[in-house]
Scaffold this motif. Structure first.
Motif, mmCIF file in Angstrom:
data_model
loop_
_atom_site.group_PDB
_atom_site.id
_atom_site.type_symbol
_atom_site.label_atom_id
_atom_site.label_comp_id
_atom_site.label_asym_id
_atom_site.label_seq_id
_atom_site.Cartn_x
_atom_site.Cartn_y
_atom_site.Cartn_z
ATOM 1 N N ARG A 158 6.096 -0.179 -11.061
ATOM 2 C CA ARG A 158 5.248 -1.334 -10.794
ATOM 3 C C ARG A 158 4.998 -2.076 -12.093
ATOM 4 N NH1 ARG A 158 3.411 3.035 -9.539
ATOM 5 N NH2 ARG A 158 3.085 3.914 -7.536
ATOM 6 N N ASP A 159 4.754 -3.367 -12.020
ATOM 7 C CA ASP A 159 4.424 -4.239 -13.143
ATOM 8 C C ASP A 159 5.684 -4.757 -13.825
ATOM 9 O OD1 ASP A 159 3.719 -4.590 -16.274
ATOM 10 O OD2 ASP A 159 2.016 -5.126 -15.028
ATOM 11 N N SER A 160 5.768 -6.073 -13.930
ATOM 12 C CA SER A 160 6.985 -6.700 -14.468
ATOM 13 C C SER A 160 7.263 -6.296 -15.918
ATOM 14 C CB SER A 160 6.905 -8.217 -14.345
ATOM 15 O OG SER A 160 5.791 -8.726 -15.037
ATOM 16 N N ALA A 161 6.222 -6.082 -16.714
ATOM 17 C CA ALA A 161 6.437 -5.681 -18.112
ATOM 18 C C ALA A 161 7.041 -4.276 -18.188
ATOM 19 C CB ALA A 161 5.136 -5.751 -18.904
ATOM 20 N N ILE A 162 6.556 -3.371 -17.347
ATOM 21 C CA ILE A 162 7.084 -2.006 -17.347
ATOM 22 C C ILE A 162 8.503 -1.993 -16.789
ATOM 23 C CG2 ILE A 162 6.770 0.328 -16.416
ATOM 24 C CD1 ILE A 162 3.713 -0.291 -16.470
ATOM 25 N N ILE A 163 8.733 -2.784 -15.744
ATOM 26 C CA ILE A 163 10.082 -2.893 -15.184
ATOM 27 C C ILE A 163 11.043 -3.411 -16.242
ATOM 28 C CG2 ILE A 163 11.512 -4.136 -13.508
ATOM 29 C CD1 ILE A 163 9.031 -4.027 -11.599
ATOM 30 N N ASP A 164 10.617 -4.428 -16.990
ATOM 31 C CA ASP A 164 11.439 -4.980 -18.067
ATOM 32 C C ASP A 164 11.806 -3.894 -19.077
ATOM 33 O OD1 ASP A 164 12.431 -7.385 -19.750
ATOM 34 O OD2 ASP A 164 11.053 -6.331 -21.102
ATOM 35 N N GLN A 165 10.824 -3.131 -19.507
ATOM 36 C CA GLN A 165 11.092 -2.056 -20.472
ATOM 37 C C GLN A 165 12.025 -1.013 -19.884
ATOM 38 O OE1 GLN A 165 7.239 -0.614 -21.634
ATOM 39 N NE2 GLN A 165 7.038 -2.153 -23.250
ATOM 40 N N ALA A 218 0.821 -1.213 0.000
ATOM 41 C CA ALA A 218 0.000 0.000 0.000
ATOM 42 C C ALA A 218 0.854 1.262 0.000
ATOM 43 C CB ALA A 218 -0.938 -0.011 1.196
ATOM 44 N N LYS A 219 2.067 1.168 0.546
ATOM 45 C CA LYS A 219 2.971 2.323 0.558
ATOM 46 C C LYS A 219 3.390 2.737 -0.855
ATOM 47 C CE LYS A 219 5.167 0.923 4.879
ATOM 48 N NZ LYS A 219 6.425 0.460 5.473
ATOM 49 N N TYR A 220 3.303 1.788 -1.798
ATOM 50 C CA TYR A 220 3.821 2.038 -3.143
ATOM 51 C C TYR A 220 2.734 2.167 -4.205
ATOM 52 C CZ TYR A 220 8.019 0.846 -0.711
ATOM 53 O OH TYR A 220 9.051 0.834 0.198
ATOM 54 N N GLY A 221 1.481 2.243 -3.786
ATOM 55 C CA GLY A 221 0.417 2.465 -4.753
ATOM 56 C C GLY A 221 -0.831 1.674 -4.429
ATOM 57 N N PRO A 222 -1.933 2.027 -5.076
ATOM 58 C CA PRO A 222 -3.225 1.447 -4.727
ATOM 59 C C PRO A 222 -3.471 0.032 -5.253
ATOM 60 C CG PRO A 222 -3.488 3.005 -6.515
ATOM 61 C CD PRO A 222 -2.056 3.084 -6.078
ATOM 62 N N ILE A 223 -2.703 -0.434 -6.227
ATOM 63 C CA ILE A 223 -3.025 -1.751 -6.785
ATOM 64 C C ILE A 223 -2.532 -2.902 -5.928
ATOM 65 C CG2 ILE A 223 -3.234 -0.953 -9.159
ATOM 66 C CD1 ILE A 223 -0.470 -2.118 -9.690
ATOM 67 N N ARG A 224 -1.558 -2.663 -5.067
ATOM 68 C CA ARG A 224 -1.069 -3.666 -4.113
ATOM 69 C C ARG A 224 -0.681 -4.977 -4.785
ATOM 70 N NH1 ARG A 224 -4.280 -2.741 1.492
ATOM 71 N NH2 ARG A 224 -4.488 -0.509 1.277
ATOM 72 N N ARG A 225 0.091 -4.874 -5.841
ATOM 73 C CA ARG A 225 0.592 -6.054 -6.545
ATOM 74 C C ARG A 225 2.105 -6.029 -6.582
ATOM 75 N NH1 ARG A 225 -2.940 -6.484 -12.042
ATOM 76 N NH2 ARG A 225 -4.931 -6.965 -11.092
ATOM 77 N N VAL A 226 2.659 -7.212 -6.759
ATOM 78 C CA VAL A 226 4.101 -7.334 -6.924
ATOM 79 C C VAL A 226 4.389 -7.660 -8.382
ATOM 80 C CG1 VAL A 226 4.529 -8.037 -4.557
ATOM 81 C CG2 VAL A 226 4.019 -9.791 -6.242
ATOM 82 N N PRO A 227 5.577 -7.305 -8.853
ATOM 83 C CA PRO A 227 6.695 -6.692 -8.143
ATOM 84 C C PRO A 227 6.598 -5.171 -8.104
ATOM 85 C CG PRO A 227 7.355 -7.168 -10.394
ATOM 86 C CD PRO A 227 5.941 -7.681 -10.233
ATOM 87 N N VAL A 228 7.372 -4.617 -7.168
ATOM 88 C CA VAL A 228 7.620 -3.184 -7.099
ATOM 89 C C VAL A 228 9.135 -3.018 -7.139
ATOM 90 C CG1 VAL A 228 7.452 -1.089 -5.697
ATOM 91 C CG2 VAL A 228 5.534 -2.715 -5.732
ATOM 92 N N ASN A 231 17.014 3.137 -6.218
ATOM 93 C CA ASN A 231 17.411 3.744 -4.944
ATOM 94 C C ASN A 231 17.923 5.168 -5.089
ATOM 95 O OD1 ASN A 231 16.638 1.355 -3.757
ATOM 96 N ND2 ASN A 231 18.719 0.581 -3.521
ATOM 97 N N SER A 232 18.671 5.471 -6.150
ATOM 98 C CA SER A 232 19.257 6.808 -6.279
ATOM 99 C C SER A 232 18.198 7.882 -6.495
ATOM 100 C CB SER A 232 20.280 6.834 -7.410
ATOM 101 O OG SER A 232 19.660 6.539 -8.643
ATOM 102 N N SER A 233 17.162 7.591 -7.258
ATOM 103 C CA SER A 233 16.140 8.595 -7.549
ATOM 104 C C SER A 233 14.840 8.369 -6.782
ATOM 105 C CB SER A 233 15.813 8.572 -9.049
ATOM 106 O OG SER A 233 15.167 7.356 -9.393
ATOM 107 N N GLN A 234 14.734 7.221 -6.092
ATOM 108 C CA GLN A 234 13.508 6.808 -5.400
ATOM 109 C C GLN A 234 12.324 6.651 -6.372
ATOM 110 O OE1 GLN A 234 13.153 5.788 -1.990
ATOM 111 N NE2 GLN A 234 15.308 5.635 -2.511
ATOM 112 N N LYS A 235 12.643 6.444 -7.654
ATOM 113 C CA LYS A 235 11.611 6.191 -8.655
ATOM 114 C C LYS A 235 11.007 4.821 -8.374
ATOM 115 C CE LYS A 235 12.470 7.441 -12.771
ATOM 116 N NZ LYS A 235 12.997 7.606 -14.113
ATOM 117 N N ILE A 236 9.670 4.768 -8.368
ATOM 118 C CA ILE A 236 8.942 3.529 -8.104
ATOM 119 C C ILE A 236 8.341 3.036 -9.410
ATOM 120 C CG2 ILE A 236 6.985 2.495 -6.887
ATOM 121 C CD1 ILE A 236 7.433 4.717 -4.735
#
Length: 191
Positions: free
Chosen positions: A65-72, A44-54, A58-63
């Protein structure tokens, strides 16, 4: 350096872990139980959908979500391959259907194959796995499609959710080819 939040068994999380390992990017893995109240509070700290992965850069604290977006995001220096994007979507769909069936089982709801809802999901799973079996993906390169497919097949084994080995010789060969890879062993949810 990154922080990855997720559950050990999740195929979506494992895809991201394997990609981070393959790209040799440093990360800390924060394992949570997504079905617990504590795990849901973390998500919940990282967004309303409450799914993994997040994934947190660390350097920019950019969050992210979603494995496909993380992959891209992690592979942003490459060009988009539409066939691979379509196959990634197929793998997301098979995991989504299987996850729904797993949740129905966990909540002791009807997962009988005669139930129209679960019947539709079982058929989708089988059809998508047959598509990949016919592609004969056994290859030397452990690319993103191979990584995602391996995670899906291994998750089915781990959860004893779907008999994917039935009449799928090429998928069995594919699985056997990559099961001893360092990134696969390092991210195995059984350990």
């Amino acid at each position: 350096m990154y922080t990855l939040i997720g559950s050990g068994p999740s195929p979506y999380v494992r895809r991201t872990r394997i990609l981070l390992e393959e790209l040799k990017l440093g990360y800390d893995f924060q394992k949570i139980d997504v079905m617990s109240k504590d795990g849901q509070n973390v998500l919940a700290k990282y967004g309303p959908i409450r799914r993994v992965p997040v994934l947190i850069e660390n350097s920019s604290q950019k969050i992210i979500r979603d494995s496909a977006i993380i992959d891209q995001y992690l592979k942003s220096h490459t060009t988009l391959d539409l066939e691979k994007e379509d196959e990634k979507n197929l793998l997301n769909e098979v995991c989504s259907s299987a996850l729904l069936v797993l949740q129905l089982q966990r909540f002791k709801l009807d997962t009988d194959k005669s139930n129209p809802l679960t019947q539709n999901h079982w058929k989708r799973i089988g059809d998508i796995l047959n598509y990949f079996d016919q592609k004969k993906l056994v290859q030397d390169e452990f690319d993103v499609i191979s990584q995602w497919l391996f995670c899906t097949l291994d998750w089915f084994e781990y959860r004893e959710l779907y008999p994917w080995r039935d009449e799928r010789a090429h998928l069995i060969s594919f699985y056997e080819q990559f099961k001893e890879r360092d990134s696969v062993i390092k991210t195995d949810p059984r350990t």
